[in-house]
Structure formats: C-alpha cells, structure tokens
Enzyme design. Structure first.
Site, PDB file in Angstrom:
ATOM      1  N   ASP A  94       0.831  -1.324  -0.122  1.00  0.00           N
ATOM      2  CA  ASP A  94       0.103  -0.040  -0.108  1.00  0.00           C
ATOM      3  C   ASP A  94       0.945   1.314   0.055  1.00  0.00           C
ATOM      4  OD1 ASP A  94       0.539   0.954   3.154  1.00  0.00           O
ATOM      5  OD2 ASP A  94       0.141  -0.994   3.073  1.00  0.00           O
ATOM      6  N   ASP A 146       0.818   3.594   2.680  1.00  0.00           N
ATOM      7  CA  ASP A 146       0.560   4.103   3.761  1.00  0.00           C
ATOM      8  C   ASP A 146      -1.013   5.077   3.506  1.00  0.00           C
ATOM      9  OD1 ASP A 146       1.170   4.010   6.609  1.00  0.00           O
ATOM     10  OD2 ASP A 146       2.210   5.998   6.201  1.00  0.00           O
TER      11      ASP A 146
END
Length: 281
Positions: free
Chosen positions: A203, A205
């Site tokens: 991802d 973050d």
C-alpha cells in the site's frame, strides 16, 4: 562453513513450496514458545527452517510477536542466514503496491517490545550501523530483481499511521514503513546471524493523494498476491547462496561489557546458542 537458511514469513507467507523432508516441530525456548511450530526440511540440497512470524492464521500482533523466541529457536537449529519477508507500506512514489525492496537501513520507532537478549548480569552492545548482512542482502536482491537499498521505518502499531506521521516519515527520506522489522533485525545481530529483509509493498500508507487510506482488506489482498512471488524467491535462494566476507558471525566480539567474574551464570545458560561461539573456551 555449512549454511542453513532461516525464513521468517510475514503477512501472506505461511509455507515453503518444494521443501523435502518437511516437518513441523514445536520448540520451547528460554523466552517462551516461538510464533508457531517451526517447519524444517531441505530445499535444493540446503537445509532450511521456516517460522510464520504472526503464527499460522495471523494470531500475533506486531507488538506481541515473540521475536526473541523466534531468533533463539532458529539459532538453536543451526540457522546461519535469516531472510525476513515483510509486508510494508510505501513512502515514495517510486515504490508501488506489488513491488519488492531489499532493505538496508532502519529507523526504530517501536517502544513496547523487548529488544535485546542481554540484561542485568550480562550487558552487551553490538554494532548496528549496518543493520543487515551485505552478502545475504545482495543475494536477496538478485533473487527478487528488486532494488538493494532502502530505509524501513518500524512503527509500533497495530494502528496504521496518521497522515501527519506519514508525512513526517517521508520528510526523513524513508522508503517504506512496517511494524515488524524491529527488534527482529537487532536480535539477529546479537545472535550473530546474517540477516536480510525483503520488503513486499502492499500500500501507500496514507500520504498518497490519489489513493484511499490504507486498510486491512487492501493489505491482505496485495500480500496474498505477493506471496506467490515471495515463494519463488525463497525457492531460488539455495542456488544463489555463496560465501563472502561479512562480520555478522562475529558481532559479539568485544561486545560483552560485563566482567567475567560478574556475569550471571543463569543468563549465560539462558542465552545458550547465542553465546556459544563468543564464550567458547
């Protein structure tokens, strides 16, 4: 020197394909039980051991992972080289979900974990300026085709970052963020193990303006997609293993500060395989 690979699997990686003579065994250590039973066997002619960091079924939080027991157990089995596979968030545009990065530096922001095998009665200070093994990290980079070199921010968790925190870590020039890199790497150094970290990016973050805030579903989905590639990387490691100079196996040379007459015999016995070489004779 006969080498043995230890693999610590992160989110999405719970097994090693193609392992011959495979056997799950329960171990006890002076620091309690490891995260799970440990899988041992032979891969491409090389002995290997595997421990799922969070336990099969993901039962340990990043804070409650028994890091000391995991490292002690691997050392006691004869492991010389530890490859840690960790799910992380990206802090840079350069690294997208699905990418791999071989880490070479850490910023430790954890605060609620036991971070050393040493303590009152046996004080030790190991060098940690270069926290990973350059030889093993180069092998991992070759196996993954990923960049070698990046800074991992280890946060306590289990909550994900606030936006302010994410922006702060980016301002530091860090590359990825995760919750399990510390104290694992520190303990591996104290145990005189070669250690490398393959960071699997799941991802962005929460800093990226074009992506939703990170959530568990996103992390799990990407981690599972990454797991097949991670298994292929692990399968390639025995063919790439080679000897080269590194100081990992002598990390305790000159590190123990406590005078011999003041050393706690119970602590020495407790650390068993960790101290076996440095206190030999």
């Amino acid at each position: 020197m006969e080498r043995m690979i230890g693999v610590i699997g992160g989110s999405g990686l719970y097994e090693i394909a193609g392992l011959e003579e495979a056997r799950w065994s329960a171990l006890e250590t002076p620091f309690g039980a490891p995260s799970d039973q440990i899988l041992t066997g032979v891969l491409e002619g090389m002995r290997m051991a595997f421990v799922p960091r969070h336990g099969r079924g993901h039962v340990y939080t990043p804070t409650s992972v028994p890091y000391r027991a995991n490292i002690w157990a691997l050392k006691s089995l004869g492991v010389t080289d530890v490859v840690a596979v960790s799910a992380v968030g990206s802090l840079k545009e350069d690294y997208a979900p699905g990418d791999f990065l071989v880490v070479d530096q850490y910023i430790d922001r954890t605060f609620a974990r036991e971070k050393t095998f040493f303590g009152p009665g046996l004080v030790g200070h190991v060098p940690f300026a270069q926290p990973v093994c350059p030889r093993l990290s180069a092998i991992c980079a070759e196996a993954t085709g990923a960049r070698l070199g990046g800074t991992y921010v280890a946060m306590e968790g289990p909550q994900f970052s606030t936006l302010a925190e994410s922006r702060l870590y980016r301002s530091w020039g860090a590359d990825v963020i995760g919750m399990t890199g510390m104290p694992e790497a520190k303990l591996a150094r104290e145990a005189e193990l070669c250690y490398a970290c393959i960071a699997m990016i799941t991802d962005y973050d929460c800093w990226h303006p074009d992506h939703d805030a990170v959530d568990v579903a996103q992390v799990v989905a990407t981690a599972q997609a990454n797991a097949a590639r991670a298994r292929a990387v692990i399968a390639a490691l025995p063919r790439l293993m080679r000897e080269a100079p590194c100081a990992c196996g002598h990390a305790l040379d000159g590190a123990i500060m406590t005078a011999p007459a003041k050393r706690d015999p119970e602590m020495i016995a407790r650390l068993g395989p960790v101290l076996a070489r440095s206190l030999k004779g």
